[in-house]
Design a protein around this motif. Structure first.
Motif, mmCIF file in Angstrom:
data_model
loop_
_atom_site.group_PDB
_atom_site.id
_atom_site.type_symbol
_atom_site.label_atom_id
_atom_site.label_comp_id
_atom_site.label_asym_id
_atom_site.label_seq_id
_atom_site.Cartn_x
_atom_site.Cartn_y
_atom_site.Cartn_z
ATOM 1 N N UNK A 13 -6.382 -6.302 4.202
ATOM 2 C CA UNK A 13 -5.237 -7.127 4.613
ATOM 3 C C UNK A 13 -3.973 -6.698 3.883
ATOM 4 N N UNK A 14 -4.081 -6.446 2.595
ATOM 5 C CA UNK A 14 -2.911 -6.017 1.817
ATOM 6 C C UNK A 14 -2.360 -4.702 2.348
ATOM 7 N N UNK A 15 -3.252 -3.780 2.654
ATOM 8 C CA UNK A 15 -2.820 -2.469 3.170
ATOM 9 C C UNK A 15 -2.047 -2.619 4.479
ATOM 10 N N UNK A 25 1.658 -4.324 4.474
ATOM 11 C CA UNK A 25 2.779 -3.504 4.022
ATOM 12 C C UNK A 25 3.518 -2.838 5.169
ATOM 13 N N UNK A 26 2.829 -2.602 6.271
ATOM 14 C CA UNK A 26 3.449 -1.897 7.400
ATOM 15 C C UNK A 26 4.572 -2.711 8.029
ATOM 16 N N UNK A 27 4.561 -4.022 7.844
ATOM 17 C CA UNK A 27 5.601 -4.863 8.448
ATOM 18 C C UNK A 27 6.908 -4.841 7.659
ATOM 19 N N UNK A 28 6.823 -4.526 6.379
ATOM 20 C CA UNK A 28 8.003 -4.497 5.504
ATOM 21 C C UNK A 28 8.849 -5.767 5.659
ATOM 22 N N UNK A 29 8.174 -6.891 5.737
ATOM 23 C CA UNK A 29 8.828 -8.187 5.895
ATOM 24 C C UNK A 29 9.033 -8.800 4.509
ATOM 25 N N UNK A 30 10.282 -9.104 4.163
ATOM 26 C CA UNK A 30 10.552 -9.654 2.829
ATOM 27 C C UNK A 30 9.853 -10.996 2.630
ATOM 28 N N UNK A 67 -0.074 -2.891 -4.203
ATOM 29 C CA UNK A 67 1.026 -2.119 -4.781
ATOM 30 C C UNK A 67 1.497 -1.059 -3.779
ATOM 31 N N UNK A 68 0.552 -0.434 -3.095
ATOM 32 C CA UNK A 68 0.906 0.540 -2.067
ATOM 33 C C UNK A 68 1.715 -0.096 -0.948
ATOM 34 N N UNK A 69 1.374 -1.337 -0.606
ATOM 35 C CA UNK A 69 2.125 -2.050 0.424
ATOM 36 C C UNK A 69 3.542 -2.343 -0.050
ATOM 37 N N UNK A 70 3.686 -2.770 -1.296
ATOM 38 C CA UNK A 70 5.018 -3.028 -1.852
ATOM 39 C C UNK A 70 5.832 -1.740 -1.929
ATOM 40 N N UNK A 71 5.152 -0.648 -2.189
ATOM 41 C CA UNK A 71 5.848 0.631 -2.388
ATOM 42 C C UNK A 71 6.496 1.168 -1.125
ATOM 43 N N UNK A 72 6.063 0.707 0.047
ATOM 44 C CA UNK A 72 6.675 1.219 1.273
ATOM 45 C C UNK A 72 7.974 0.490 1.619
#
Length: 245
Positions: free
Chosen positions: A94-96, A99-104, A126-131
């Motif tokens: 789910x975390x991965x 991240x693809x949505x990049x929704x604040x 963290x990978x999701x936040x990094x994008x």
């Protein structure tokens, strides 16, 4: 008559999906057969299918496909709820995908997941936040980086790409860490974004008698010895070259 058929078609299609959805959870079928059904439903954003995928993401044999399907269907809420699953693999998937949505609006959820005790979940978050490219992510990455550890060190690398000044300010504090890896990442950050004011601190590390230190495994296998003195010497050379240009 044609109008009636047009109206009935979606309803008939939805009814046809239901037996297929039931087969998705039929334990008499092989995992491969159930996975094929999951793939067949990709791109379907009906309420019934999204509900089935929210259930399937808890199943080890289906969770990867189900998580992908939820992302493709832009089903944010089921993925968000999956971050609270008792299954670490589900939380990680789910975390991965989130991240693809990049929704604040998802930053707080992903930040919480980045503190998950399970290393896979935390690293995926963290990978999701990094994008994210929105500056709103920086406070979250900054807090993670300042805390050190493997997740914090990776966060520091990302901050260096987004905001070098923030990265160097964190590195100047992190270099005092008792963790060898934190010190190493701080040195690397100084090498790329530091200035002459960092040279005395780096010189002390470069001149240390015991310059080779080892770092225990951090969850992804054996970590080779780390030579902090050599890293500091390299950082000094890079700063001097950069600041003399």
């Amino acid at each position: 008559m044609k109008h009636i058929l047009i109206v009935l078609a979606p309803a008939l299609l939805g009814a046809a999906e239901l037996p297929r959805l039931e087969q998705l959870f039929d334990t008499k079928l092989s995992p491969a057969e159930r996975a094929n059904i999951c793939f067949e439903l990709r791109g379907n954003s009906s309420e019934e299918v999204i509900g089935a995928m929210a259930r399937a993401i808890e199943n080890p044999a289906l969770l990867s496909c189900a998580a992908d399907n939820l992302r493709i269907a832009k089903a944010v809420e089921p993925l968000r709820q999956a971050l609270h699953s008792s299954n670490a693999q589900t939380r990680a998937a789910a975390a991965r995908e989130l991240g693809s949505f990049q929704d604040v609006a998802l930053l707080k959820d992903l930040n919480a997941a980045a503190h998950d005790p399970n290393l896979l979940v935390a690293s995926n978050a963290l990978g999701a936040l990094a994008v994210y490219r929105d500056p709103a992510v920086l406070p979250y990455l900054g807090a993670l980086a300042a805390a050190g550890g493997m997740i914090g060190d990776m966060a520091l690398e990302r901050i260096l790409e987004l905001d070098p000044q923030l990265a160097i300010s964190i590195a100047r504090r992190l270099i005092q860490s008792s963790q060898v890896s934190d010190t190493l990442y701080a040195i690397r950050t100084m090498a790329r974004a530091g200035d002459g004011s960092d040279l005395p601190q780096l010189a002390r590390i470069a001149g240390a008698a015991e310059d080779v230190q080892t770092q225990p495994s951090r969850g992804f296998g054996f970590m080779p010895p780390i030579n902090l003195a050599r890293a500091a010497q390299s950082a000094i050379a890079q700063i001097k070259t950069r600041t003399s240009e």
